[in-house]
Scaffold this motif. Structure first.
Motif, PDB file in Angstrom:
ATOM      1  N   VAL A 168       0.870  -1.177   0.000  1.00  0.00           N
ATOM      2  CA  VAL A 168       0.000   0.000   0.000  1.00  0.00           C
ATOM      3  C   VAL A 168       0.908   1.229   0.000  1.00  0.00           C
ATOM      4  O   VAL A 168       1.575   1.512   0.990  1.00  0.00           O
ATOM      5  N   GLU A 169       0.932   1.936  -1.113  1.00  0.00           N
ATOM      6  CA  GLU A 169       1.842   3.069  -1.264  1.00  0.00           C
ATOM      7  C   GLU A 169       1.221   4.346  -0.699  1.00  0.00           C
ATOM      8  O   GLU A 169       0.040   4.626  -0.922  1.00  0.00           O
ATOM      9  N   VAL A 170       2.033   5.099   0.016  1.00  0.00           N
ATOM     10  CA  VAL A 170       1.624   6.406   0.551  1.00  0.00           C
ATOM     11  C   VAL A 170       2.655   7.415   0.071  1.00  0.00           C
ATOM     12  O   VAL A 170       3.802   7.398   0.514  1.00  0.00           O
ATOM     13  N   PHE A 171       2.242   8.303  -0.835  1.00  0.00           N
ATOM     14  CA  PHE A 171       3.204   9.196  -1.487  1.00  0.00           C
ATOM     15  C   PHE A 171       3.348  10.520  -0.758  1.00  0.00           C
ATOM     16  O   PHE A 171       2.359  11.137  -0.339  1.00  0.00           O
ATOM     17  N   SER A 172       4.583  10.955  -0.615  1.00  0.00           N
ATOM     18  CA  SER A 172       4.887  12.316  -0.147  1.00  0.00           C
ATOM     19  C   SER A 172       5.987  12.867  -1.041  1.00  0.00           C
ATOM     20  O   SER A 172       7.064  12.285  -1.141  1.00  0.00           O
ATOM     21  N   GLY A 173       5.700  13.979  -1.696  1.00  0.00           N
ATOM     22  CA  GLY A 173       6.607  14.541  -2.684  1.00  0.00           C
ATOM     23  C   GLY A 173       7.626  15.489  -2.096  1.00  0.00           C
ATOM     24  O   GLY A 173       7.775  15.619  -0.873  1.00  0.00           O
ATOM     25  N   SER A 174       8.302  16.176  -2.993  1.00  0.00           N
ATOM     26  CA  SER A 174       9.354  17.099  -2.563  1.00  0.00           C
ATOM     27  C   SER A 174       8.793  18.251  -1.738  1.00  0.00           C
ATOM     28  O   SER A 174       9.507  18.838  -0.924  1.00  0.00           O
ATOM     29  N   ASP A 175       7.496  18.560  -1.918  1.00  0.00           N
ATOM     30  CA  ASP A 175       6.888  19.623  -1.122  1.00  0.00           C
ATOM     31  C   ASP A 175       6.804  19.245   0.353  1.00  0.00           C
ATOM     32  O   ASP A 175       6.678  20.108   1.225  1.00  0.00           O
ATOM     33  N   GLN A 176       6.914  17.937   0.657  1.00  0.00           N
ATOM     34  CA  GLN A 176       6.934  17.450   2.034  1.00  0.00           C
ATOM     35  C   GLN A 176       8.322  16.951   2.424  1.00  0.00           C
ATOM     36  O   GLN A 176       8.469  16.248   3.431  1.00  0.00           O
ATOM     37  N   ASN A 177       9.320  17.310   1.619  1.00  0.00           N
ATOM     38  CA  ASN A 177      10.669  16.774   1.811  1.00  0.00           C
ATOM     39  C   ASN A 177      10.644  15.246   1.827  1.00  0.00           C
ATOM     40  O   ASN A 177      11.401  14.601   2.538  1.00  0.00           O
ATOM     41  N   PHE A 178       9.766  14.687   1.014  1.00  0.00           N
ATOM     42  CA  PHE A 178       9.634  13.237   0.865  1.00  0.00           C
ATOM     43  C   PHE A 178       9.430  12.538   2.213  1.00  0.00           C
ATOM     44  O   PHE A 178       9.885  11.408   2.411  1.00  0.00           O
ATOM     45  N   THR A 179       8.730  13.192   3.108  1.00  0.00           N
ATOM     46  CA  THR A 179       8.512  12.659   4.455  1.00  0.00           C
ATOM     47  C   THR A 179       7.023  12.515   4.715  1.00  0.00           C
ATOM     48  O   THR A 179       6.283  13.500   4.649  1.00  0.00           O
ATOM     49  N   PRO A 180       6.545  11.302   5.005  1.00  0.00           N
ATOM     50  CA  PRO A 180       5.104  11.117   5.229  1.00  0.00           C
ATOM     51  C   PRO A 180       4.669  11.653   6.581  1.00  0.00           C
ATOM     52  O   PRO A 180       5.486  11.846   7.495  1.00  0.00           O
ATOM     53  N   THR A 181       3.389  11.874   6.714  1.00  0.00           N
ATOM     54  CA  THR A 181       2.819  12.263   7.998  1.00  0.00           C
ATOM     55  C   THR A 181       2.049  11.073   8.574  1.00  0.00           C
ATOM     56  O   THR A 181       1.610  10.177   7.842  1.00  0.00           O
ATOM     57  N   VAL A 182       1.876  11.090   9.883  1.00  0.00           N
ATOM     58  CA  VAL A 182       1.080  10.046  10.519  1.00  0.00           C
ATOM     59  C   VAL A 182      -0.345  10.066   9.980  1.00  0.00           C
ATOM     60  O   VAL A 182      -0.976   9.012   9.806  1.00  0.00           O
ATOM     61  N   GLU A 183      -0.857  11.250   9.667  1.00  0.00           N
ATOM     62  CA  GLU A 183      -2.212  11.351   9.128  1.00  0.00           C
ATOM     63  C   GLU A 183      -2.321  10.610   7.790  1.00  0.00           C
ATOM     64  O   GLU A 183      -3.327   9.926   7.529  1.00  0.00           O
ATOM     65  N   GLN A 184      -1.308  10.733   6.951  1.00  0.00           N
ATOM     66  CA  GLN A 184      -1.317  10.003   5.683  1.00  0.00           C
ATOM     67  C   GLN A 184      -1.291   8.497   5.913  1.00  0.00           C
ATOM     68  O   GLN A 184      -1.997   7.732   5.240  1.00  0.00           O
ATOM     69  N   LEU A 185      -0.457   8.074   6.836  1.00  0.00           N
ATOM     70  CA  LEU A 185      -0.344   6.648   7.119  1.00  0.00           C
ATOM     71  C   LEU A 185      -1.637   6.095   7.714  1.00  0.00           C
ATOM     72  O   LEU A 185      -2.082   5.001   7.344  1.00  0.00           O
ATOM     73  N   GLU A 186      -2.234   6.856   8.610  1.00  0.00           N
ATOM     74  CA  GLU A 186      -3.479   6.417   9.227  1.00  0.00           C
ATOM     75  C   GLU A 186      -4.586   6.291   8.187  1.00  0.00           C
ATOM     76  O   GLU A 186      -5.416   5.365   8.245  1.00  0.00           O
ATOM     77  N   ALA A 187      -4.593   7.197   7.208  1.00  0.00           N
ATOM     78  CA  ALA A 187      -5.610   7.126   6.156  1.00  0.00           C
ATOM     79  C   ALA A 187      -5.455   5.864   5.313  1.00  0.00           C
ATOM     80  O   ALA A 187      -6.430   5.384   4.720  1.00  0.00           O
ATOM     81  N   ALA A 188      -4.231   5.321   5.263  1.00  0.00           N
ATOM     82  CA  ALA A 188      -3.978   4.118   4.466  1.00  0.00           C
ATOM     83  C   ALA A 188      -4.153   2.834   5.267  1.00  0.00           C
ATOM     84  O   ALA A 188      -4.189   1.741   4.695  1.00  0.00           O
ATOM     85  N   ARG A 189      -4.261   2.945   6.572  1.00  0.00           N
ATOM     86  CA  ARG A 189      -4.351   1.751   7.422  1.00  0.00           C
ATOM     87  C   ARG A 189      -5.741   1.123   7.330  1.00  0.00           C
ATOM     88  O   ARG A 189      -6.745   1.818   7.315  1.00  0.00           O
ATOM     89  N   THR A 190      -5.756  -0.212   7.263  1.00  0.00           N
ATOM     90  CA  THR A 190      -7.007  -0.965   7.275  1.00  0.00           C
ATOM     91  C   THR A 190      -6.869  -2.096   8.286  1.00  0.00           C
ATOM     92  O   THR A 190      -5.814  -2.282   8.905  1.00  0.00           O
ATOM     93  N   GLU A 191      -7.907  -2.879   8.401  1.00  0.00           N
ATOM     94  CA  GLU A 191      -7.841  -4.017   9.323  1.00  0.00           C
ATOM     95  C   GLU A 191      -6.859  -5.081   8.848  1.00  0.00           C
ATOM     96  O   GLU A 191      -6.484  -5.974   9.614  1.00  0.00           O
ATOM     97  N   ARG A 192      -6.436  -5.009   7.565  1.00  0.00           N
ATOM     98  CA  ARG A 192      -5.463  -5.984   7.028  1.00  0.00           C
ATOM     99  C   ARG A 192      -4.025  -5.490   7.144  1.00  0.00           C
ATOM    100  O   ARG A 192      -3.101  -6.222   6.790  1.00  0.00           O
ATOM    101  N   THR A 193      -3.813  -4.269   7.601  1.00  0.00           N
ATOM    102  CA  THR A 193      -2.454  -3.729   7.680  1.00  0.00           C
ATOM    103  C   THR A 193      -1.643  -4.507   8.705  1.00  0.00           C
ATOM    104  O   THR A 193      -2.052  -4.643   9.861  1.00  0.00           O
ATOM    105  N   LYS A 194      -0.479  -4.984   8.288  1.00  0.00           N
ATOM    106  CA  LYS A 194       0.378  -5.796   9.161  1.00  0.00           C
ATOM    107  C   LYS A 194       1.664  -5.074   9.535  1.00  0.00           C
ATOM    108  O   LYS A 194       2.228  -5.314  10.612  1.00  0.00           O
ATOM    109  N   ALA A 195       2.142  -4.185   8.648  1.00  0.00           N
ATOM    110  CA  ALA A 195       3.463  -3.591   8.875  1.00  0.00           C
ATOM    111  C   ALA A 195       3.583  -2.256   8.163  1.00  0.00           C
ATOM    112  O   ALA A 195       2.820  -1.934   7.257  1.00  0.00           O
TER     113      ALA A 195
END
Length: 405
Positions: A147-174
């Motif tokens: 499950v890809e979560v993209f953060s571009g150069s405008d974020q210094n290629f650094t994801p936020t917890v909010e982005q990760l949480e939006a991608a999390r489902t009951e099947r997320t393992k790692a």
């Protein structure tokens, strides 16, 4: 070459996996060189320095010792596993036991085995993008879903917890962490690493932390080790590392994983059926590396720093190229979207994608870069600056001249 007959089907598993784009670019560049074409390769993430002499001397002596002509324990030489544990305390700031260490044939085997022992069919793994090209493919080989979560150069290629949480489902393992990053060279801030570690603990997720570029930092940036800043994550943390990048030992093929002991035992069991042990001479060389000083590593880092500044300046002089300044690893990751859809080069070729742009650069300018599509980041190119200064300068001149033409 003969085609397979209808009954000679390959597995769905292998058919679902894409070839390594970085190795493909490097292979094509080497093939052109072998044919007499003067290609400058920015594709492979491989330091151009020789392995430090003191490490080579240890390996040469090991070759003559008959004890190294035999099998060793599958998980690695006991003294190497202990040295890796000691090195982790020295560099990362927290203690692990040697029983948690499994030595592998390069860092890639450590990545592969991690997902093989963790994932069941349909398990999801969150992979922040841009990512190292093999992460999603290795997840697929284990029956998982990347499950890809993209953060571009405008974020210094650094994801936020909010982005990760939006991608999390009951099947997320790692969740995969890679800082300093391949391909971007980004070093995630301590507060980000801490927040992601705490989020993973709260949601019972495995954390896969690839720390292979840990010693390559610039401009005051520092690698943050999630196992140090979030102690409670250690029972669900797997650290991936190796000697390849730090000590210019890509060809020696020694990596490792550090995991909770039940996971380490499972990985060693898998190694027992895959490869047995890592080559003894390479293990002896790795022992000399990880137990030794970092003086030569610092010398190499200074050279990388000089090249980093040179390549960023050169790329940003090219109209249509926007290159952020990386603070880790040895990669520049410029945005080239402004070059797409325009006639370029002496033949007026019009690339529609960064993949087509990379192909044109190789065929017409004879410089090898890896397209961003390989890293989940269309519109970018990755340039490794782990090559000689004169080659770097000539390669950048070719890129500038090709665009100007």
């Amino acid at each position: 070459m003969a085609e397979l007959e209808a009954w000679q089907t390959l597995s769905d598993r292998i058919n679902s996996v894409s070839p390594s784009a970085t190795l493909a670019v490097d292979g094509k560049a080497k093939a052109l060189k072998a044919a007499g074409v003067d290609v400058i390769g920015f594709g492979a993430g491989e330091p151009n320095f020789p392995t430090p002499e003191y490490i080579v001397n240890v390996a040469a002596e090991a070759c003559r010792d008959p004890k190294n002509h035999r099998y060793t324990p599958t998980a690695g030489l006991p003294e190497l596993r202990q040295a890796i544990a000691d090195k982790t305390l020295r560099d990362s700031g927290y203690a692990v036991d040697a029983s948690q260490v499994v030595v592998t044939n390069g860092g890639k085997q450590a990545v592969y085995e991690t997902f093989q022992v963790l994932l069941n069919d349909g398990d999801e793994v969150i992979i922040p993008a841009p990512f190292w090209t093999s992460y999603p493919e290795v997840v697929k080989l284990a029956g998982g879903t990347p499950v890809e979560v993209f953060s571009g150069s405008d974020q210094n290629f650094t994801p936020t917890v909010e982005q990760l949480e939006a991608a999390r489902t009951e099947r997320t393992k790692a969740i995969v962490l890679n800082s300093p990053s391949n391909p971007t060279g980004a070093v995630w801030p301590e507060e980000t690493v801490r927040a992601i570690g705490e989020w993973a603990v709260a949601n019972h997720l495995w954390v896969i932390s690839d720390e292979i570029y840990e010693h390559l930092n610039y401009d005051g940036a520092k690698t943050t080790f999630v196992g140090a800043v979030v102690p409670e994550v250690r029972n669900q943390l797997i650290v991936l590392n190796g000697v390849a990048k730090t000590y210019a030992m890509t060809g020696w093929r020694v990596g490792w994983l550090i995991a909770p002991e039940p996971v380490a035992k499972a990985a060693a069991k898998l190694s027992g059926h895959m490869t047995s042990n890592v080559a003894n001479v390479s293990q002896r060389a790795a022992l000399a590396a990880v137990a030794g000083p970092l003086d030569e590593v610092h010398v190499m880092r200074e050279a990388f720093d000089k090249r980093r500044r040179a390549i960023v300046a050169a790329l940003n002089e090219i109209p249509g190229v926007d290159c952020p300044t990386p603070t880790g690893a040895f990669y520049a990751f410029p945005n080239v979207e402004a070059l797409l859809g325009k006639p370029l080069g002496p033949n007026g070729s019009v690339p529609a994608t960064s993949s087509e742009l990379a192909a044109l650069l190789l065929d017409e300018a004879h410089i090898a870069a890896v397209p961003g599509e390989a890293f989940g980041a269309p519109g970018y190119l990755r340039f490794s600056y782990a090559l000689a200064d004169d080659q770097l300068a000539e390669g950048m001149k070719r890129f500038q001249d090709w665009v100007a033409a």
